[in-house]
Design a protein around this motif. Structure first.
Motif, PDB file in Angstrom:
ATOM      1  N   THR A  30      -4.132   4.505  -1.857  1.00 58.22           N
ATOM      2  CA  THR A  30      -3.767   5.496  -1.021  1.00 58.22           C
ATOM      3  C   THR A  30      -4.194   6.755  -1.759  1.00 58.22           C
ATOM      4  OG1 THR A  30      -1.805   4.198  -0.489  1.00 58.22           O
ATOM      5  CG2 THR A  30      -1.631   6.525  -0.153  1.00 58.22           C
ATOM      6  N   TYR A  31      -4.523   7.669  -0.551  1.00 61.39           N
ATOM      7  CA  TYR A  31      -4.947   9.223  -1.189  1.00 61.39           C
ATOM      8  C   TYR A  31      -3.731  10.012  -0.094  1.00 61.39           C
ATOM      9  CZ  TYR A  31      -6.931  13.694  -0.794  1.00 61.39           C
ATOM     10  OH  TYR A  31      -6.895  15.225  -1.021  1.00 61.39           O
ATOM     11  N   GLY A  45      -2.375  11.714   4.438  1.00 61.32           N
ATOM     12  CA  GLY A  45      -2.819  10.405   3.912  1.00 61.32           C
ATOM     13  C   GLY A  45      -3.843   9.435   4.331  1.00 61.32           C
ATOM     14  N   LEU A  46      -4.415   8.866   3.731  1.00 58.06           N
ATOM     15  CA  LEU A  46      -5.221   7.756   4.003  1.00 58.06           C
ATOM     16  C   LEU A  46      -4.784   6.409   3.212  1.00 58.06           C
ATOM     17  CD1 LEU A  46      -8.855   9.406   4.101  1.00 58.06           C
ATOM     18  CD2 LEU A  46      -7.578   8.617   6.374  1.00 58.06           C
ATOM     19  N   GLU A  47      -4.813   5.473   3.918  1.00 60.85           N
ATOM     20  CA  GLU A  47      -4.405   4.103   3.033  1.00 60.85           C
ATOM     21  C   GLU A  47      -5.352   2.946   3.543  1.00 60.85           C
ATOM     22  OE1 GLU A  47       0.445   4.213   2.960  1.00 60.85           O
ATOM     23  OE2 GLU A  47      -0.238   3.070   4.515  1.00 60.85           O
ATOM     24  N   ALA A  48      -5.886   2.337   2.530  1.00 64.63           N
ATOM     25  CA  ALA A  48      -6.652   1.118   2.861  1.00 64.63           C
ATOM     26  C   ALA A  48      -6.251  -0.085   2.254  1.00 64.63           C
ATOM     27  CB  ALA A  48      -8.080   1.578   2.258  1.00 64.63           C
ATOM     28  N   GLU A  49      -6.558  -1.238   2.634  1.00 64.68           N
ATOM     29  CA  GLU A  49      -5.949  -2.439   2.279  1.00 64.68           C
ATOM     30  C   GLU A  49      -6.970  -3.594   2.513  1.00 64.68           C
ATOM     31  OE1 GLU A  49      -1.946  -5.656   2.635  1.00 64.68           O
ATOM     32  OE2 GLU A  49      -2.199  -3.813   3.894  1.00 64.68           O
ATOM     33  N   THR A  85       0.759  -1.254   0.109  1.00 62.25           N
ATOM     34  CA  THR A  85      -0.062  -0.062  -0.022  1.00 62.25           C
ATOM     35  C   THR A  85       0.780   1.310  -0.176  1.00 62.25           C
ATOM     36  OG1 THR A  85      -1.480  -1.130   1.235  1.00 62.25           O
ATOM     37  CG2 THR A  85      -2.008   1.276   1.215  1.00 62.25           C
ATOM     38  N   GLY A  86       0.426   2.224  -0.885  1.00 57.46           N
ATOM     39  CA  GLY A  86       1.084   3.511  -0.777  1.00 57.46           C
ATOM     40  C   GLY A  86       2.393   3.416  -1.461  1.00 57.46           C
ATOM     41  N   SER A  87       2.809   2.375  -2.335  1.00 60.64           N
ATOM     42  CA  SER A  87       4.012   2.572  -3.120  1.00 60.64           C
ATOM     43  C   SER A  87       3.871   2.616  -4.434  1.00 60.64           C
ATOM     44  CB  SER A  87       4.804   1.029  -2.658  1.00 60.64           C
ATOM     45  OG  SER A  87       4.962   0.961  -1.356  1.00 60.64           O
ATOM     46  N   GLN A  88       4.773   3.267  -5.277  1.00 63.04           N
ATOM     47  CA  GLN A  88       4.691   3.337  -6.741  1.00 63.04           C
ATOM     48  C   GLN A  88       6.322   3.462  -7.290  1.00 63.04           C
ATOM     49  OE1 GLN A  88       3.341   7.672  -6.366  1.00 63.04           O
ATOM     50  NE2 GLN A  88       4.320   7.870  -8.199  1.00 63.04           N
TER      51      GLN A  88
END
Length: 854
Positions: free
Chosen positions: A707-708, A683-687, A87-90
């Protein structure tokens, strides 16, 4: 040997010390203690989904892992792609560098088995994760929440690559694969530069000083492109594991991996676009093509000796050799070479660049764990890394084609327009960690530790420029045969070209002219830390920690820009806390906070200019570390052993943020500086990891995360002018605030998989993976020019794998199936237009492999 280097080495080798990476976790409730013990002994399944989720559930610290089992199902071959599944990686397009929570290479760190490793490329801080193969690892851990056991130089995350320790039944496996990139195979004539070999081990030496002085033009490789037949990708690798009993309690396990793979790619489209405030081009290659060929040769041996249940020693040695050839032909307009006719009605600028890069990285580690008594455990980990990175014989040529007269001439009297370039970076890196865990009854544990690192870096670069002597119009140049102009005979006549460097003419001042550009760095980092884990109740556990770091760097430089020395000494006090509340066996609430820092990279500090087709980058001796304050709030739900649902809110406050920006100069060069007083990230992360259907031998599951990000940093022209008097750099931002460079507002990964078993051990896995990355800033705008922005794009991959009872395996894979355009634009705030800077397609890839295990 340097005293600091010697003292660190002696300290680590004469003490029993620190765990390579703190794996021991506090139990959430009493009934988990026996389960915890089974997990510690069952090391053969560290990479399974169930174990990954179980460890995450029990850990006091916030951790996120991607296991080898899931990576194998998805057909993920390297760690850079593996990290993007978190999550949150690019992944930055065109490289193996990773952005995590909107923060790029400078803000992240990379460790192997808990020890830092150097980058394989002087342009970056972190090793290119794409060169590390997933067959070598148990899992990849992402530590997006800081704890004092980690080095404090991070604000995004630490990526920890845990290599495989084998304890199962003896086996040997061989895998043979092939794939094609449709862009490459559909190209009728595929070209690379002269010199490098198929396996990427060819050594191209820089001409000696005596040869240059006495003979002149003595380059052994030609300028002529070499055609490649059948640009098909191949892969051959093997791995094995075996065990031996030693005495009543001892066990020796050995894991080995070796492999070679290569890749052919081809891009065509637009590159190099840059415009003024009225949308007029300063540079645009609207007819560009790039041929790219890479190789990776990797070997690792991991030997683990379990002396008895209380003592374990591990030795691993990893060798990675990579090479990259890139041949680019660029046609369009560039005012720096020929400023007439921007509409290209008559004259077209033609640039050719051939780059060959070779990297050799050796990472050696020795670590041990020793339970001396029931409450006391000592762990230690020492490593030595050696990097040799070269760019031998980079070639540049620039000509202008006259469409009316149907001939080409050299673009400029500037000698740098036609050149050959050689550089080399040598690094020796000594790193180690030592800590002791002491349990105080059932409720508390204290960890005391020391970490040390010494790294010396030595960089040399020489560029041979060819100054054209005859007047334009008096000669003809064939862009397909530069050797007809640049050769020994023409040089010896003295009528065609001279060889010069930035220091002078080789003919008249060889001793001065042939001195390379250099910079050296000597970095010493010493740190001590303490962690206290305390279980207030069966449900509530707290971890409080503090780390002190002293970072010293001696930088000496002698380049075309500056000559001098810098000594820097920083002291950082880094507190951190992790709070965990278990609502029940399935639900956790976590709160974490910390302070960290971010240092500029070596090439962001050293006053050296690296010129590429798209931009020119200059290091800045005036930049300095930024401080980061981080907070995370996370909820986790574990419905089943393979399932996870989580939601995280996080924030970062950054003092004196660092960023890439275009400086005020006629060359539109890019540098790095502390652009403002503050910056922040929300930020907000959801998994979601969920079984959709699970019955009998068939399982349908999904893995989705998103991820926002909302980011902002101050941009202060006066601050830059005041703080950069040593470098003389200044900037003219068009805004006083903007988003963080490299931060996408929205990231998403969606995977759906089917696994089916039949006839005992026969298995089938089908996984389809989709990823989306929204717009993000590549470089900040200046004066009346807007930001350079990488536009949103999506990728779709699919893998089908079969494993049979006989030990034979098959796989089919599709990569980049929707094949979107990658596009970088320059925004214009005055006209509202988005002007194309780069635009191309990577091409779809199809591959197949067969393996046999016995």
């Amino acid at each position: 040997m340097n005293f600091r280097k010697l003292s660190i080495a002696v300290l680590f080798l004469t003490t029993s010390g620190t765990l390579f990476y703190a794996q021991e976790k506090n139990d959430t409730v009493k009934k988990e203690k026996k389960i915890e013990g089974v997990i510690i002994q069952g090391t053969t399944k560290k990479g399974t989904e169930a174990n990954i989720i179980s460890v995450q559930r029990k850990s006091v610290e916030v951790i996120e892992r991607v296991g080898s089992v899931q990576l194998e199902k998805q057909g993920v071959g390297d760690v850079s792609v593996a990290v993007t599944k978190a999550t949150g990686s690019q992944k930055q397009e065109g490289s193996g560098q990773i952005f995590i929570r909107g923060l790029g290479d400078r803000n992240n760190s990379t460790t192997i088995n808990g020890l830092q490793v150097p980058s394989n490329d002087p342009l970056f801080k972190n090793i290119d994760l794409s060169i590390i193969k997933t067959d070598m690892i148990d899992f990849v851990g992402l530590e997006k929440v800081y704890n004092p056991k980690l080095w404090g130089d991070m604000s995004g995350a630490n990526v920890d690559i845990v290599t495989k320790v084998y304890t199962g039944k003896p086996y040997f496996k061989v895998n043979l694969g092939s794939s094609v990139n449709f862009n490459a195979v559909q190209k009728n004539n595929y070209f690379l530069q002269d010199g490098p070999s198929y396996f990427g081990f060819e050594k191209i030496d820089q001409p000696s000083k005596n040869a240059i002085v006495n003979q002149g033009y003595v380059f052994k490789t030609s300028w002529r492109n070499q055609e490649v037949n059948n640009p098909f990708n191949t892969a051959l690798n093997f791995d094995f594991g075996t065990n031996f009993k030693i005495g009543d309690q001892g066990k020796l396990s050995i894991f080995g991996y070796g492999g070679f793979d290569n890749s052919y790619e081809y891009f065509t489209g637009t590159t190099g676009g840059a415009y003024d405030g009225q949308d007029n081009p300063l540079r645009i290659y609207n007819n560009a093509e790039e041929f790219k060929y890479t190789t990776n040769t990797t070997g690792i041996v991991n030997v683990n000796y379990r002396i008895n249940p209380n003592h374990n020693i591990n030795l691993s040695s990893n060798y990675i050799h990579t090479s990259e050839q890139k041949l680019g032909n660029y046609s369009g307009y560039n005012r720096d070479y020929y400023d007439n006719d921007p509409s290209q009605e008559r004259f077209i600028t033609q640039q050719r660049r051939a780059t060959y890069r070779v990297n050799d990285l050796i990472a050696n580690q020795l670590r041990g764990e020793h339970t001396l008594s029931e409450p006391l455990k000592i762990s230690w980990n020492v490593g030595y890394n050696r990097l040799d990175s070269k760019r031998p014989d980079r070639q540049d040529n620039v000509t202008v084609f006259d469409k009316q007269q149907n001939y080409s001439f050299f673009a400029s009297s500037n000698p740098g327009a036609n050149n050959r370039y050689y550089d080399q970076l040598l690094e020796n890196d000594f790193v180690g960690d030592l800590h002791a865990d002491y349990k105080l009854g059932e409720k508390a544990k204290i960890t005391l530790g020391y970490s040390g690192r010494y790294k010396d870096s030595d960089f040399k670069a020489t560029q041979y420029n060819f100054r054209i002597l005859p007047a334009q119009g008096t000669y003809f140049v064939d862009p397909n045969n530069y050797d007809s102009f640049f050769n020994l005979g023409n040089y010896q006549t003295g009528a065609f070209f001279d060889i010069v460097t930035f220091r002078g003419d080789i003919k008249f001042s060889p001793e001065t002219a042939l001195l390379p550009q250099t910079f050296t760095s000597e970095m010493t980092n010493n740190a001590g830390y303490i962690n206290v884990d305390y279980k207030f109740t069966e449900k509530f556990t707290a971890q409080l920690g503090l780390r002190y770091e002293n970072l010293m760097q001696k930088l000496t430089y002698n380049t075309a820009i500056l000559q001098g020395k810098i000594n820097r000494d920083y002291n950082k006090i880094l507190p951190a806390f992790n709070l965990k509340y278990s609502l029940n066996d399935q639900h956790n609430l976590r709160l974490a906070g910390s302070k960290t820092y971010t240092t500029p990279l070596l090439l962001e500090t050293a006053p050296f200019e690296y010129v590429d087709v798209d931009e020119s980058t200059i290091g800045n001796v005036s930049n300095y570390p930024s401080d980061n304050y981080n907070v995370d709030l996370k909820w986790e739900w574990f419905p089943k052993k393979n399932e996870l649902i989580s939601l995280t809110a996080f924030a970062k406050y950054i003092q004196n943020p660092l960023a890439r920006t275009t400086i005020n100069s006629s060359s539109n060069s890019v540098s790095f500086m502390n652009v403002g007083d503050t910056g922040r990230v929300f930020g907000l992360e959801a998994e979601l990891r969920k079984d959709i259907y699970d019955s009998g031998n068939t399982r349908l599951y999904t893995f989705v995360n998103g991820t926002y990000l909302n980011t902002e940093q101050e941009l202060d022209n006066e601050k830059i002018t005041k703080e950069n008097q040593g470098s003389g750099f200044s900037a003219s931002f068009i805004k006083d605030k903007d988003k963080l460079q490299g931060a996408s507002e929205f990231l998403a990964n969606a995977n759906i998989g089917v696994e089916h078993k039949w006839g005992g051990k026969n298995t089938m896995d089908l996984v389809v993976s989709y990823s989306y990355i929204s717009d993000n800033i590549y470089a900040l705008g200046f004066q009346n020019r807007g930001n350079m922005v990488d536009k949103a794009f999506s990728t779709l991959d699919a893998t089908l794998k079969f494993k049979l009872n006989s030990g034979i395996g098959f796989s089919l894979s599709g990569r980049n199936l929707i094949n979107p355009y990658f596009q970088r634009v320059q925004e214009n705030p005055l006209t509202g237009n988005e002007l194309v800077a780069r635009k191309y397609k990577r091409g779809t890839g199809i591959g197949a492999s067969v393996s046999y295990e016995f």
